[in-house]
Design an enzyme around this catalytic site. Structure first.
Site, PDB file in Angstrom:
ATOM      1  N   ASP A  31       1.971  -8.239  -6.183  1.00  0.00           N
ATOM      2  CA  ASP A  31       0.630  -8.570  -5.445  1.00  0.00           C
ATOM      3  C   ASP A  31       0.548 -10.106  -5.232  1.00  0.00           C
ATOM      4  O   ASP A  31       0.803 -11.054  -6.304  1.00  0.00           O
ATOM      5  CB  ASP A  31      -0.642  -8.008  -6.316  1.00  0.00           C
ATOM      6  CG  ASP A  31      -1.808  -8.097  -5.331  1.00  0.00           C
ATOM      7  OD1 ASP A  31      -2.279  -6.905  -5.182  1.00  0.00           O
ATOM      8  OD2 ASP A  31      -2.242  -9.191  -5.094  1.00  0.00           O
ATOM      9  N   GLY A  93     -13.685  -1.644  -2.646  1.00  0.00           N
ATOM     10  CA  GLY A  93     -13.032  -2.709  -2.117  1.00  0.00           C
ATOM     11  C   GLY A  93     -11.567  -2.497  -1.548  1.00  0.00           C
ATOM     12  O   GLY A  93     -10.811  -3.505  -1.827  1.00  0.00           O
ATOM     13  N   HIS A 100      -1.564   2.645  -1.919  1.00  0.00           N
ATOM     14  CA  HIS A 100      -1.172   1.899  -2.764  1.00  0.00           C
ATOM     15  C   HIS A 100      -1.664   2.228  -4.095  1.00  0.00           C
ATOM     16  O   HIS A 100      -2.947   2.323  -4.124  1.00  0.00           O
ATOM     17  CB  HIS A 100      -1.008   0.361  -2.754  1.00  0.00           C
ATOM     18  CG  HIS A 100      -2.399  -0.254  -2.255  1.00  0.00           C
ATOM     19  ND1 HIS A 100      -2.951  -0.096  -0.920  1.00  0.00           N
ATOM     20  CD2 HIS A 100      -3.248  -0.963  -2.861  1.00  0.00           C
ATOM     21  CE1 HIS A 100      -4.295  -0.700  -1.004  1.00  0.00           C
ATOM     22  NE2 HIS A 100      -4.245  -1.224  -2.186  1.00  0.00           N
TER      23      HIS A 100
HETATM   24  P1  5GP Z   1      -6.625  -3.173  -2.281  1.00  0.00           P
HETATM   25  O1  5GP Z   1      -7.889  -4.148  -2.626  1.00  0.00           O
HETATM   26  O2  5GP Z   1      -6.843  -2.454  -0.866  1.00  0.00           O
HETATM   27  O3  5GP Z   1      -6.892  -1.929  -3.405  1.00  0.00           O
HETATM   28  O4  5GP Z   1      -5.652  -3.879  -2.556  1.00  0.00           O
HETATM   29  C1  5GP Z   1      -4.769  -4.768  -1.708  1.00  0.00           C
HETATM   30  C2  5GP Z   1      -3.820  -5.698  -2.394  1.00  0.00           C
HETATM   31  O5  5GP Z   1      -2.844  -6.351  -1.670  1.00  0.00           O
HETATM   32  C3  5GP Z   1      -4.923  -6.804  -3.035  1.00  0.00           C
HETATM   33  O6  5GP Z   1      -4.629  -6.824  -4.570  1.00  0.00           O
HETATM   34  C4  5GP Z   1      -4.117  -7.998  -2.470  1.00  0.00           C
HETATM   35  O7  5GP Z   1      -4.099  -9.204  -3.168  1.00  0.00           O
HETATM   36  C5  5GP Z   1      -2.745  -7.439  -1.935  1.00  0.00           C
HETATM   37  N1  5GP Z   1      -2.278  -8.083  -0.713  1.00  0.00           N
HETATM   38  C6  5GP Z   1      -2.935  -8.529   0.325  1.00  0.00           C
HETATM   39  N2  5GP Z   1      -2.114  -9.016   1.115  1.00  0.00           N
HETATM   40  C7  5GP Z   1      -0.879  -9.374   0.522  1.00  0.00           C
HETATM   41  C8  5GP Z   1       0.404  -9.864   1.066  1.00  0.00           C
HETATM   42  O8  5GP Z   1       0.478 -10.420   2.174  1.00  0.00           O
HETATM   43  N3  5GP Z   1       1.232  -9.793  -0.069  1.00  0.00           N
HETATM   44  C9  5GP Z   1       1.191  -9.131  -1.052  1.00  0.00           C
HETATM   45  N4  5GP Z   1       2.366  -9.205  -2.103  1.00  0.00           N
HETATM   46  N5  5GP Z   1       0.113  -8.658  -1.533  1.00  0.00           N
HETATM   47  C10 5GP Z   1      -1.068  -8.662  -0.589  1.00  0.00           C
END
Ligand code: 5GP
Ligand code: ZN
Length: 112
Positions: A31, A93, A100
């Site tokens: 992440d 969120g 994922h």
């Molecule tokens: P969600 O909030 O949808 O459960 O998790 C999305 C995750 O993707 C977040 O923890 C965020 O930090 C991560 N994330 C967002 N953009 C990127 C990116 O460009 N690269 C990586 N490696 N992680 C990302």
């Protein structure tokens, strides 16, 4: 594959990410804003919007969880413990609309 999906772009290597695991169906990468010392995201290579789009017969959740458990062992965070997490929708969120599982560990996590 969805053209404008961030995680599909990472899977296609159009956006760089630090790879933690890969096979023909699953991709895992660190992440970009880690919420724990170890924070890895496990995604199916085939685009799936969210956990709400998954049916039991897909087996995609058990496949992602299996790879997360094996990666936790490889990174030796199974010794001290870890958390697997899926966010869905605005209240949780969810920010990226490609299914994922978060693997969090490597240090004490806040209790849910
Ligand atoms: P969600 O909030 O949808 O459960 O998790 C999305 C995750 O993707 C977040 O923890 C965020 O930090 C991560 N994330 C967002 N953009 C990127 C990116 O460009 N690269 C990586 N490696 N992680 C990302
Ligand atoms: Zn996608």
């Amino acid at each position: 594959m969805a053209d404008d999906c961030l995680f599909c772009k990472i899977i296609r290597r159009e956006i760089p990410a630090k790879v933690a695991y890969e096979d023909d169906q699953v991709f895992a990468f660190y992440d970009i804003e880690p919420a724990a010392p170890v924070h890895v995201l496990f995604v199916p290579k085939k685009h799936v919007d969210s956990i709400q789009s998954v049916s039991e017969k897909d087996g995609v959740l058990s496949m992602l969880a299996d790879r997360a458990v094996k990666t936790a062992e490889k990174l030796a965070i199974d010794q001290t413990g870890y958390r697997l997490l899926v966010n869905y929708g605005p209240d949780a969120g969810q920010t990226v609309h490609h299914l994922h599982i978060h693997l969090l560990g490597g240090g004490k996590l806040s209790h849910l």
